[in-house]
Design an enzyme around this catalytic site. Sequence first.
Site, PDB file in Angstrom:
ATOM      1  N   GLY A 243       0.817  -1.218   0.000  1.00  0.00           N
ATOM      2  CA  GLY A 243       0.000   0.000   0.000  1.00  0.00           C
ATOM      3  C   GLY A 243       0.844   1.259   0.000  1.00  0.00           C
TER       4      GLY A 243
ATOM      5  N   SER B 183       1.306   3.373  -2.616  1.00  0.00           N
ATOM      6  CA  SER B 183       0.987   4.326  -3.689  1.00  0.00           C
ATOM      7  C   SER B 183       0.569   5.689  -3.165  1.00  0.00           C
ATOM      8  CB  SER B 183      -0.124   3.751  -4.579  1.00  0.00           C
ATOM      9  OG  SER B 183      -1.184   3.276  -3.781  1.00  0.00           O
TER      10      SER B 183
ATOM     11  N   VAL C 269      -2.970  -7.717  -1.474  1.00  0.00           N
ATOM     12  CA  VAL C 269      -2.351  -8.507  -0.400  1.00  0.00           C
ATOM     13  C   VAL C 269      -3.341  -9.460   0.274  1.00  0.00           C
ATOM     14  CG1 VAL C 269      -0.508  -6.836   0.065  1.00  0.00           C
ATOM     15  CG2 VAL C 269      -2.689  -6.684   1.338  1.00  0.00           C
TER      16      VAL C 269
ATOM     17  N   ASN D 117       1.577  -2.305   5.402  1.00  0.00           N
ATOM     18  CA  ASN D 117       0.898  -1.023   5.576  1.00  0.00           C
ATOM     19  C   ASN D 117      -0.475  -0.981   4.909  1.00  0.00           C
ATOM     20  OD1 ASN D 117       0.881   2.130   5.792  1.00  0.00           O
ATOM     21  ND2 ASN D 117       0.609   1.686   3.617  1.00  0.00           N
TER      22      ASN D 117
ATOM     23  N   TYR E 299     -12.510  -2.803  11.708  1.00  0.00           N
ATOM     24  CA  TYR E 299     -11.164  -2.208  11.641  1.00  0.00           C
ATOM     25  C   TYR E 299     -10.417  -2.386  12.976  1.00  0.00           C
ATOM     26  CZ  TYR E 299      -7.745   1.545  10.543  1.00  0.00           C
ATOM     27  OH  TYR E 299      -6.613   2.288  10.303  1.00  0.00           O
TER      28      TYR E 299
ATOM     29  N   ALA F  13     -10.929  -4.683  15.244  1.00  0.00           N
ATOM     30  CA  ALA F  13     -10.598  -6.107  15.407  1.00  0.00           C
ATOM     31  C   ALA F  13      -9.369  -6.456  14.569  1.00  0.00           C
ATOM     32  CB  ALA F  13     -11.785  -6.972  14.997  1.00  0.00           C
TER      33      ALA F  13
ATOM     34  N   LYS G  92      -6.987  -4.389  13.514  1.00  0.00           N
ATOM     35  CA  LYS G  92      -5.781  -3.712  14.005  1.00  0.00           C
ATOM     36  C   LYS G  92      -5.308  -4.295  15.343  1.00  0.00           C
ATOM     37  CE  LYS G  92      -5.160  -0.888  10.550  1.00  0.00           C
ATOM     38  NZ  LYS G  92      -4.089  -1.188   9.590  1.00  0.00           N
TER      39      LYS G  92
ATOM     40  N   ILE H   4      -3.709  10.573  11.284  1.00  0.00           N
ATOM     41  CA  ILE H   4      -2.693  11.007  10.321  1.00  0.00           C
ATOM     42  C   ILE H   4      -3.420  11.557   9.090  1.00  0.00           C
ATOM     43  CG2 ILE H   4      -0.675  10.288   8.977  1.00  0.00           C
ATOM     44  CD1 ILE H   4      -0.334   9.886  12.050  1.00  0.00           C
TER      45      ILE H   4
HETATM   46  P1  NAP Z   1      -4.768   5.397   2.313  1.00  0.00           P
HETATM   47  O1  NAP Z   1      -4.332   6.784   2.069  1.00  0.00           O
HETATM   48  O2  NAP Z   1      -6.205   5.041   2.144  1.00  0.00           O
HETATM   49  O3  NAP Z   1      -3.852   4.404   1.415  1.00  0.00           O
HETATM   50  C1  NAP Z   1      -4.104   3.030   1.451  1.00  0.00           C
HETATM   51  C2  NAP Z   1      -3.046   2.297   0.667  1.00  0.00           C
HETATM   52  O4  NAP Z   1      -3.302   0.890   0.769  1.00  0.00           O
HETATM   53  C3  NAP Z   1      -3.054   2.616  -0.826  1.00  0.00           C
HETATM   54  O5  NAP Z   1      -1.729   2.595  -1.285  1.00  0.00           O
HETATM   55  C4  NAP Z   1      -3.843   1.459  -1.436  1.00  0.00           C
HETATM   56  O6  NAP Z   1      -3.491   1.188  -2.793  1.00  0.00           O
HETATM   57  C5  NAP Z   1      -3.363   0.337  -0.542  1.00  0.00           C
HETATM   58  N1  NAP Z   1      -4.265  -0.827  -0.521  1.00  0.00           N
HETATM   59  C6  NAP Z   1      -5.565  -0.876  -0.191  1.00  0.00           C
HETATM   60  N2  NAP Z   1      -6.021  -2.129  -0.302  1.00  0.00           N
HETATM   61  C7  NAP Z   1      -4.976  -2.888  -0.721  1.00  0.00           C
HETATM   62  C8  NAP Z   1      -4.822  -4.262  -1.028  1.00  0.00           C
HETATM   63  N3  NAP Z   1      -5.838  -5.119  -0.938  1.00  0.00           N
HETATM   64  N4  NAP Z   1      -3.602  -4.693  -1.444  1.00  0.00           N
HETATM   65  C9  NAP Z   1      -2.550  -3.832  -1.563  1.00  0.00           C
HETATM   66  N5  NAP Z   1      -2.649  -2.512  -1.277  1.00  0.00           N
HETATM   67  C10 NAP Z   1      -3.853  -2.061  -0.872  1.00  0.00           C
HETATM   68  O7  NAP Z   1      -4.402   4.924   3.806  1.00  0.00           O
HETATM   69  P2  NAP Z   1      -3.397   5.568   4.878  1.00  0.00           P
HETATM   70  O8  NAP Z   1      -4.140   6.543   5.691  1.00  0.00           O
HETATM   71  O9  NAP Z   1      -2.132   5.935   4.250  1.00  0.00           O
HETATM   72  O10 NAP Z   1      -3.189   4.289   5.814  1.00  0.00           O
HETATM   73  C11 NAP Z   1      -2.072   3.423   5.688  1.00  0.00           C
HETATM   74  C12 NAP Z   1      -2.125   2.417   6.841  1.00  0.00           C
HETATM   75  O11 NAP Z   1      -2.107   3.133   8.084  1.00  0.00           O
HETATM   76  C13 NAP Z   1      -3.386   1.573   6.872  1.00  0.00           C
HETATM   77  O12 NAP Z   1      -3.082   0.276   7.320  1.00  0.00           O
HETATM   78  C14 NAP Z   1      -4.241   2.281   7.888  1.00  0.00           C
HETATM   79  O13 NAP Z   1      -5.184   1.412   8.473  1.00  0.00           O
HETATM   80  C15 NAP Z   1      -3.188   2.748   8.870  1.00  0.00           C
HETATM   81  N6  NAP Z   1      -3.615   3.878   9.715  1.00  0.00           N
HETATM   82  C16 NAP Z   1      -3.960   5.080   9.148  1.00  0.00           C
HETATM   83  C17 NAP Z   1      -4.350   6.126   9.984  1.00  0.00           C
HETATM   84  C18 NAP Z   1      -4.733   7.488   9.464  1.00  0.00           C
HETATM   85  O14 NAP Z   1      -5.158   8.339  10.266  1.00  0.00           O
HETATM   86  N7  NAP Z   1      -4.595   7.755   8.177  1.00  0.00           N
HETATM   87  C19 NAP Z   1      -4.401   5.926  11.371  1.00  0.00           C
HETATM   88  C20 NAP Z   1      -4.054   4.693  11.884  1.00  0.00           C
HETATM   89  C21 NAP Z   1      -3.654   3.668  11.056  1.00  0.00           C
HETATM   90  P3  NAP Z   1      -4.266   1.913  -4.040  1.00  0.00           P
HETATM   91  O15 NAP Z   1      -3.784   3.338  -4.052  1.00  0.00           O
HETATM   92  O16 NAP Z   1      -3.815   1.166  -5.241  1.00  0.00           O
HETATM   93  O17 NAP Z   1      -5.726   1.804  -3.761  1.00  0.00           O
END
Ligand code: NAP
Length: 248
Positions: A12, A14, A64, A90, A155, A157, A159, A188
Amino acid sequence: MVLSGKVAIVTGASRGIGRAIAISLAEKGAGVVVNYTSRAGAAAEVVETIRNAGGTAMVFQADVAKSAEAIALVKAAGAKFNRVDILVNNAGIIRDNLIVRMKEEDWDAVLDVNLKGAYNCIRAVARRMLKNHYGRIINISSVVGLVGNISQVNYCAAKAGLIGLTKAMAKELGSRNITVNAVAPGFITTEMSAALPEEVKERMLGQVPLKRFGSPEDVAGLVSFLASDAAGYITGQTIAVDGGMVCV
Ligand code: NAP
């Protein structure tokens, strides 16, 4: 550079947090595999950014949640770089709703990507790391995996499951010099968190002692440290990057 000669897979990568992690690892000298599932253009831009800065990266599309695609991802990394030292799980999605309205498919999708996706990638990479007597596995969990959140039973569960998986993997793989840690971001600023209503964001900001939301780079800094030799005696831990929002 601290990660010279090392190779990292970031799922993830991108956009959002994964993008910042991929760029940070590459800046420290690692060759990076930028994984994505649907946004090829965004992933290509990350690779280009890394290469323009003098780093090494390749792109690989894989869902994944699918075991065969996780295996193909690790194989592609091995074929290009001949080794895999660092895995950052990620990739993540949300499908929020109250439990009474949550569809089974939304439960399944969130568990499949966030939790089973990590299992798939670790299983695909473990043999290689065991053989090399070296590995750094970093699982991106969330503070809600520690404290829970309304409308996110799936989510939370997933995490929380990642935290248990991290502890078990740390015990199982430690004797071969493979560390496994979890990072628990708070709020974030990314596309994922942008979807929240303004009043919810305001309420959350009120709970952050540092009085700002985190950036993807805030998370990437810790991940790069955990991937380095300096973190070689840290394993099985869950470290929050949340501006002090959750103190457990
Ligand atoms: P995001 O901006 O929504 O980006 C999600 C990324 O995951 C994208 O690169 C997406 O690829 C990829 N993805 C989604 N489904 C996938 C799959 N089945 N196989 C491979 N790649 C996949 O999310 P983010 O906020 O950066 O979050 C990144 C991580 O941090 C996640 O695990 C999220 O739960 C965790 N997190 C985020 C926050 C927050 O506040 N943002 C807080 C706590 C934890 P595409 O671009 O190709 O769709």
